[in-house]
Design a protein around this motif. Structure first.
Motif, PDB file in Angstrom:
ATOM      1  N   LEU A   7      -0.763   1.741   1.252  1.00  0.00           N
ATOM      2  CA  LEU A   7      -0.944   3.172   1.505  1.00  0.00           C
ATOM      3  C   LEU A   7      -2.311   3.453   2.110  1.00  0.00           C
ATOM      4  N   GLU A   8      -3.344   2.750   1.653  1.00  0.00           N
ATOM      5  CA  GLU A   8      -4.687   2.918   2.216  1.00  0.00           C
ATOM      6  C   GLU A   8      -4.719   2.498   3.680  1.00  0.00           C
ATOM      7  N   ARG A   9      -4.034   1.425   4.017  1.00  0.00           N
ATOM      8  CA  ARG A   9      -3.969   0.974   5.413  1.00  0.00           C
ATOM      9  C   ARG A   9      -3.242   1.998   6.280  1.00  0.00           C
ATOM     10  N   ILE A  10      -2.193   2.585   5.760  1.00  0.00           N
ATOM     11  CA  ILE A  10      -1.449   3.603   6.511  1.00  0.00           C
ATOM     12  C   ILE A  10      -2.341   4.814   6.764  1.00  0.00           C
ATOM     13  N   LYS A  11      -3.096   5.240   5.747  1.00  0.00           N
ATOM     14  CA  LYS A  11      -4.009   6.381   5.915  1.00  0.00           C
ATOM     15  C   LYS A  11      -5.058   6.078   6.979  1.00  0.00           C
ATOM     16  N   ARG A  12      -5.585   4.858   6.962  1.00  0.00           N
ATOM     17  CA  ARG A  12      -6.596   4.479   7.957  1.00  0.00           C
ATOM     18  C   ARG A  12      -5.981   4.485   9.358  1.00  0.00           C
TER      19      ARG A  12
END
Length: 112
Positions: A7-12
């Protein structure tokens, strides 16, 4: 890879996509390009912008008080960037190219 990391990678990626859209409108977005190339997330970028805002205000206050040397601001800037692993010279050059925080970056460039 766990769900939180994904999820953090998607937000980035979403943040970088929004910056790319801005860059498409103008070729002078050197700081945004730097952020994307370094894989800096939105929170880290926000901290950088907040640091620049804070130091810009300090610069104006010090100029109003008659200061002519701003090495302590440069030291504060480099120390804060160092904790994030960002080279001051690259950030300063990117901000100047993009036209961001020009009075501050012009003064800080003198101490490189």
């Amino acid at each position: 890879m766990d769900l939180a990391a994904l999820l953090e990678r998607i937000k980035r990626l979403e943040y970088h996509q929004s910056l790319l859209l801005e860059m498409n409108q103008s070729t002078k977005h050197a700081l945004y390009r730097f952020i994307i190339e370094r894989g800096i997330g939105e929170k880290e970028a926000q901290k950088l912008f907040e640091l620049c805002d804070e130091l810009s205000m300090e610069l104006e206050e010090q100029k109003a008080e008659g200061f002519v040397h701003f090495h302590p601001l440069f030291t504060k800037f480099t120390m804060k960037l160092h904790t994030g692993g960002l080279p001051a010279e690259d950030v300063i050059a990117a901000c100047i190219t993009q036209g961001l925080y020009l009075p501050l970056m012009t003064e800080l460039k003198k101490y490189l």
